[in-house]
Design a protein around this motif. Structure first.
Motif, PDB file in Angstrom:
ATOM      1  N   ALA A 195       0.892  -1.253   0.075  1.00  0.00           N
ATOM      2  CA  ALA A 195       0.092  -0.089   0.131  1.00  0.00           C
ATOM      3  C   ALA A 195       1.009   1.268   0.017  1.00  0.00           C
ATOM      4  O   ALA A 195       2.169   1.102   0.572  1.00  0.00           O
ATOM      5  N   TRP A 196       0.503   2.299  -0.551  1.00  0.00           N
ATOM      6  CA  TRP A 196       1.334   3.480  -0.829  1.00  0.00           C
ATOM      7  C   TRP A 196       0.462   4.632  -0.511  1.00  0.00           C
ATOM      8  O   TRP A 196      -0.703   4.762  -0.914  1.00  0.00           O
ATOM      9  N   LEU A 197       1.042   5.483   0.472  1.00  0.00           N
ATOM     10  CA  LEU A 197       0.360   6.877   0.602  1.00  0.00           C
ATOM     11  C   LEU A 197       0.100   7.679  -0.693  1.00  0.00           C
ATOM     12  O   LEU A 197       0.921   7.858  -1.400  1.00  0.00           O
ATOM     13  N   ARG A 198      -0.999   8.602  -0.506  1.00  0.00           N
ATOM     14  CA  ARG A 198      -1.424   9.295  -1.491  1.00  0.00           C
ATOM     15  C   ARG A 198      -1.082  10.577  -1.140  1.00  0.00           C
ATOM     16  O   ARG A 198      -1.664  10.923   0.074  1.00  0.00           O
ATOM     17  N   ASP A 199      -1.030  11.845  -1.896  1.00  0.00           N
ATOM     18  CA  ASP A 199      -1.519  13.198  -1.391  1.00  0.00           C
ATOM     19  C   ASP A 199      -2.601  13.774  -1.812  1.00  0.00           C
ATOM     20  O   ASP A 199      -3.481  12.807  -2.480  1.00  0.00           O
ATOM     21  N   ARG A 200      -2.947  14.820  -1.762  1.00  0.00           N
ATOM     22  CA  ARG A 200      -4.230  15.397  -2.043  1.00  0.00           C
ATOM     23  C   ARG A 200      -4.388  15.486  -3.574  1.00  0.00           C
ATOM     24  O   ARG A 200      -5.767  15.576  -4.104  1.00  0.00           O
ATOM     25  N   THR A 201      -3.550  15.121  -4.597  1.00  0.00           N
ATOM     26  CA  THR A 201      -3.844  15.288  -6.003  1.00  0.00           C
ATOM     27  C   THR A 201      -4.327  13.603  -6.165  1.00  0.00           C
ATOM     28  O   THR A 201      -5.055  13.486  -7.481  1.00  0.00           O
ATOM     29  N   GLY A 202      -4.175  12.865  -5.470  1.00  0.00           N
ATOM     30  CA  GLY A 202      -4.583  11.314  -5.355  1.00  0.00           C
ATOM     31  C   GLY A 202      -3.406  10.528  -5.886  1.00  0.00           C
ATOM     32  O   GLY A 202      -3.817   9.255  -5.948  1.00  0.00           O
ATOM     33  N   ARG A 203      -2.141  11.234  -6.244  1.00  0.00           N
ATOM     34  CA  ARG A 203      -1.272  10.396  -6.542  1.00  0.00           C
ATOM     35  C   ARG A 203      -0.435   9.692  -5.227  1.00  0.00           C
ATOM     36  O   ARG A 203      -0.300   9.976  -4.287  1.00  0.00           O
ATOM     37  N   GLU A 204       0.120   8.469  -5.948  1.00  0.00           N
ATOM     38  CA  GLU A 204       0.755   7.947  -4.699  1.00  0.00           C
ATOM     39  C   GLU A 204       2.293   8.661  -4.666  1.00  0.00           C
ATOM     40  O   GLU A 204       2.843   9.263  -5.660  1.00  0.00           O
ATOM     41  N   LEU A 205       2.878   8.841  -3.273  1.00  0.00           N
ATOM     42  CA  LEU A 205       3.829   9.823  -3.354  1.00  0.00           C
ATOM     43  C   LEU A 205       4.917   9.623  -4.021  1.00  0.00           C
ATOM     44  O   LEU A 205       5.848  10.565  -4.580  1.00  0.00           O
ATOM     45  N   PHE A 207       8.189   9.255  -3.490  1.00  0.00           N
ATOM     46  CA  PHE A 207       9.613   9.466  -2.733  1.00  0.00           C
ATOM     47  C   PHE A 207       9.573   8.821  -1.349  1.00  0.00           C
ATOM     48  O   PHE A 207      10.511   8.740  -0.774  1.00  0.00           O
ATOM     49  N   SER A 208       8.086   8.536  -0.860  1.00  0.00           N
ATOM     50  CA  SER A 208       8.265   7.705   0.412  1.00  0.00           C
ATOM     51  C   SER A 208       6.490   7.225   0.418  1.00  0.00           C
ATOM     52  O   SER A 208       5.939   7.104  -0.701  1.00  0.00           O
ATOM     53  N   GLY A 209       6.371   6.666   1.550  1.00  0.00           N
ATOM     54  CA  GLY A 209       5.042   6.115   1.823  1.00  0.00           C
ATOM     55  C   GLY A 209       4.659   4.582   1.307  1.00  0.00           C
ATOM     56  O   GLY A 209       3.585   4.516   1.681  1.00  0.00           O
ATOM     57  N   LEU A 210       5.415   4.006   0.827  1.00  0.00           N
ATOM     58  CA  LEU A 210       5.238   2.567   0.416  1.00  0.00           C
ATOM     59  C   LEU A 210       5.323   1.874   1.856  1.00  0.00           C
ATOM     60  O   LEU A 210       6.134   1.821   2.538  1.00  0.00           O
ATOM     61  N   HIS A 211       4.199   0.831   1.941  1.00  0.00           N
ATOM     62  CA  HIS A 211       4.189  -0.228   3.153  1.00  0.00           C
ATOM     63  C   HIS A 211       4.123  -1.245   2.580  1.00  0.00           C
ATOM     64  O   HIS A 211       3.502  -1.805   1.617  1.00  0.00           O
ATOM     65  N   ALA A 212       5.370  -2.288   2.910  1.00  0.00           N
ATOM     66  CA  ALA A 212       5.309  -3.462   2.360  1.00  0.00           C
ATOM     67  C   ALA A 212       6.420  -4.323   3.365  1.00  0.00           C
ATOM     68  O   ALA A 212       6.870  -3.874   4.298  1.00  0.00           O
ATOM     69  N   THR A 213       6.314  -5.759   3.126  1.00  0.00           N
ATOM     70  CA  THR A 213       6.830  -6.545   4.347  1.00  0.00           C
ATOM     71  C   THR A 213       8.455  -6.573   3.861  1.00  0.00           C
ATOM     72  O   THR A 213       9.041  -6.250   2.882  1.00  0.00           O
ATOM     73  N   GLY A 457       3.120  13.330   9.187  1.00  0.00           N
ATOM     74  CA  GLY A 457       2.137  13.673  10.191  1.00  0.00           C
ATOM     75  C   GLY A 457       2.340  13.189  11.403  1.00  0.00           C
ATOM     76  O   GLY A 457       2.979  12.213  11.585  1.00  0.00           O
ATOM     77  N   SER A 458       1.535  13.464  12.492  1.00  0.00           N
ATOM     78  CA  SER A 458       1.754  13.007  13.877  1.00  0.00           C
ATOM     79  C   SER A 458       0.633  12.586  14.357  1.00  0.00           C
ATOM     80  O   SER A 458       0.431  12.603  15.657  1.00  0.00           O
ATOM     81  N   ARG A 459      -0.434  11.975  13.620  1.00  0.00           N
ATOM     82  CA  ARG A 459      -1.470  11.774  14.270  1.00  0.00           C
ATOM     83  C   ARG A 459      -1.365  10.007  14.379  1.00  0.00           C
ATOM     84  O   ARG A 459      -1.116   9.305  13.533  1.00  0.00           O
ATOM     85  N   VAL A 460      -1.672   9.568  15.734  1.00  0.00           N
ATOM     86  CA  VAL A 460      -1.247   8.186  15.862  1.00  0.00           C
ATOM     87  C   VAL A 460      -2.306   7.297  15.028  1.00  0.00           C
ATOM     88  O   VAL A 460      -1.887   6.223  14.470  1.00  0.00           O
ATOM     89  N   ARG A 461      -3.879   7.992  14.749  1.00  0.00           N
ATOM     90  CA  ARG A 461      -4.532   7.042  13.976  1.00  0.00           C
ATOM     91  C   ARG A 461      -4.131   7.073  12.262  1.00  0.00           C
ATOM     92  O   ARG A 461      -4.715   6.253  11.806  1.00  0.00           O
ATOM     93  N   ALA A 462      -3.087   7.720  12.075  1.00  0.00           N
ATOM     94  CA  ALA A 462      -2.728   7.592  10.613  1.00  0.00           C
ATOM     95  C   ALA A 462      -1.441   6.670  10.713  1.00  0.00           C
ATOM     96  O   ALA A 462      -0.933   6.589   9.368  1.00  0.00           O
ATOM     97  N   MET A 463      -0.886   6.002  11.561  1.00  0.00           N
ATOM     98  CA  MET A 463       0.084   5.381  11.620  1.00  0.00           C
ATOM     99  C   MET A 463      -0.108   3.764  11.127  1.00  0.00           C
ATOM    100  O   MET A 463      -0.139   2.932  12.044  1.00  0.00           O
ATOM    101  N   HIS A 464      -0.521   3.555   9.910  1.00  0.00           N
ATOM    102  CA  HIS A 464      -0.878   2.426   9.386  1.00  0.00           C
ATOM    103  C   HIS A 464      -0.704   2.372   7.802  1.00  0.00           C
ATOM    104  O   HIS A 464      -0.675   3.475   7.241  1.00  0.00           O
ATOM    105  N   ALA A 465      -0.679   1.210   7.342  1.00  0.00           N
ATOM    106  CA  ALA A 465      -0.729   1.081   5.758  1.00  0.00           C
ATOM    107  C   ALA A 465      -2.160   1.677   5.389  1.00  0.00           C
ATOM    108  O   ALA A 465      -2.882   1.478   6.063  1.00  0.00           O
ATOM    109  N   PRO A 466      -2.064   2.364   4.104  1.00  0.00           N
ATOM    110  CA  PRO A 466      -3.293   3.072   3.793  1.00  0.00           C
ATOM    111  C   PRO A 466      -4.424   1.843   3.371  1.00  0.00           C
ATOM    112  O   PRO A 466      -4.182   0.806   2.941  1.00  0.00           O
ATOM    113  N   ARG A 467      -5.582   2.093   4.059  1.00  0.00           N
ATOM    114  CA  ARG A 467      -6.928   1.192   3.604  1.00  0.00           C
ATOM    115  C   ARG A 467      -7.975   2.145   3.206  1.00  0.00           C
ATOM    116  O   ARG A 467      -7.805   3.373   3.315  1.00  0.00           O
TER     117      ARG A 467
END
Length: 470
Positions: A195-205, A207-213, A457-467
């Protein structure tokens, strides 16, 4: 899809001295400023050692931070091979809607090759400036920042270069990179969910943000080690791998030794081999001379030290041929790696006898400003974090680590250090990050701090792979 396990072997059968792996484990665990989460070592294409420090596990994705860049470059490799993208095209040619806005000659001369090698001509990071210039379209914000020097003449580690490369890939393919890479990279390599974090444009970032094993990291490294071939099938052009893993631009900044060996296509050159890496110690180390891949995840601000320990302890363990009579050593290492664990925080279970709500000490928690309350149930077994109007409920109070599988997978250790003080360690299991939380019964307040500062960001509830939803 079912994930095919990587082939395994014993260290000695592949010419690896188990003592060297033990020494690396000893050093990682002894370093007070390094928290290891996982380690995989492949030799001759086979896993010879692997382990995860509980509460981290093999099946959980982990935020890779800038190791994501190497996956972005791989997406670009497929786009180039399919004729969708050319490295020597001007960047602006892929964004014709910005053509009238971008007037600086250096910006207009910037090629895809330059953003791929962090050689845009800027002399420093431009991430914040690009967003300040145009938050709605970061590519435009970046291109509106005139480079300090001609593109291709100077290196600067610069997030918008990779973001722009990722934006081009997503534009020419018409897909998010995770979708584009699924049939080309992830499925052929046997990589499961990512899973990859996206920004407000809807693009996957990009440069960062990929969650993988950790396993996914190891497989990417093995593909590059085999110069683009996987199980006899060529996935990446050999020419791409050769270009991606050589130095294109000098980057000696006079500081960290392994960050001064040159930069390729979103890969760093190292004193030994080359690597992808991400903040706080996410590593894909490729050592062609030794026919080795090392995948590491963890949490540290001293990333050079991790590499130093690998070079000092693990590198000498790779011999020229099989080692005989080492069966007991191999078995001892396998037993050790099967029981790796992070030490839990100290504390005793001591129910408060009634539910208690704690508010931030000083009125606002500076490190986590959206965290407004911490609630503990009457049995002292459940914890609720109230953040930005949302409740995150976690279990705690069991010996060792108590894992909660929920929207934000987390593990909690610790307890009551005295009759009035509850001290807990919250490990956010899909990231490198922990929250240290202390609650005082005396005044019903809490303090909280990040052990390493999250970069998205510094929200605990955002500390997970994108769902889809949280």
């Amino acid at each position: 899809m079912s994930v095919r396990p990587l082939p395994t072997s014993t260290p000695s059968a592949e010419g690896v001295d188990a003592a060297g792996v033990h020494a690396l484990l000893d050093a990682l665990e002894a370093a007070p400023d390094i928290e290891p989460h996982s380690l995989m070592v492949l030799r001759h294409g086979k896993v010879v050692a692997s382990g995860w420090w509980a509460p981290y596990t093999a099946d959980r994705p982990h935020l890779l931070y800038s190791l994501s860049k190497s996956f972005t470059a791989t997406a670009a490799a497929f786009a180039v091979a399919e004729g969708l993208l050319r490295l020597d095209d001007p960047v602006i040619s892929y964004f014709p809607e910005f053509d009238a806005d971008i007037t600086d000659p250096r910006s207009r001369a910037m090629l895809v090759r330059h953003v791929t090698t962090m050689a845009s001509g800027h002399e420093a990071e431009t991430h914040d400036q690009a967003l300040a210039t145009d938050r709605e379209e970061p590519v435009r914000g970046f291109l509106l920042l005139p480079p300090d020097r001609d593109p291709g003449t100077v290196f600067a580690y610069n997030q918008p270069t990779t973001y722009t490369l990722a934006a081009i890939v997503q534009r020419v393919t018409g897909q998010p990179m995770t979708d584009y890479l699924r049939p080309r990279l992830f499925d052929p390599l046997g990589i499961g969910e990512v899973a990859w974090l996206r920004d407000r444009t809807g693009r996957e970032l990009g440069f960062s943000g990929l969650h993988a094993t950790t396993d996914a990291i190891a497989r990417l490294g093995q593909l590059y080690l085999r110069r683009g071939v996987w199980e006899g099938e060529r996935l990446l052009p050999d020419e791409w791998v050769a270009e991606a893993t050589r130095s294109h631009i000098v980057n000696d900044d006079g500081t960290w030794t392994d960050w001064a060996q040159g930069y390729g296509f979103q890969f760093w050159m190292s004193r030994h081999g080359y690597r992808g890496d991400g903040a706080y110690g996410q590593y894909c180390l490729v050592l062609p001379e030794q026919d080795v891949v090392v995948a590491i995840t963890g949490a540290t601000e001293d990333m050079q030290k991790v590499l130093d320990l690998v070079w000092s302890h693990l590198l000498p363990a790779f011999g020229a041929g099989p080692l005989s009579g080492r069966e007991r050593d191999d078995a001892a290492l396998a037993e050790r790696t099967s029981r790796l664990a992070l030490p839990p925080a100290a504390g005793k279970p001591a129910p408060p006898e009634r539910a208690v709500a704690f508010t931030p000490n000083g009125g606002v928690c500076e490190a986590l400003p959206k965290l407004t309350a911490v609630e503990v149930d009457a049995e002292g077994r459940r914890l609720a974090l109230v953040e930005d109007g949302h409740r995150l409920e976690l279990r705690f109070g069991e010996p060792g680590w108590t894992v909660t599988d929920g929207p934000v997978p987390a593990a909690v250790s610790g307890g009551w250090t005295d009759p009035d003080t509850l001290a807990l360690d919250l490990a956010l299991l899909e990231t490198p990050h922990h929250v240290d939380l202390t609650c005082s019964l005396t005044d019903r307040t809490f303090t909280a701090r990040w052990r390493t500062q999250p970069l998205h960001g510094s929200r605990v509830r955002a500390m997970h792979a994108p769902r889809d939803s949280v």
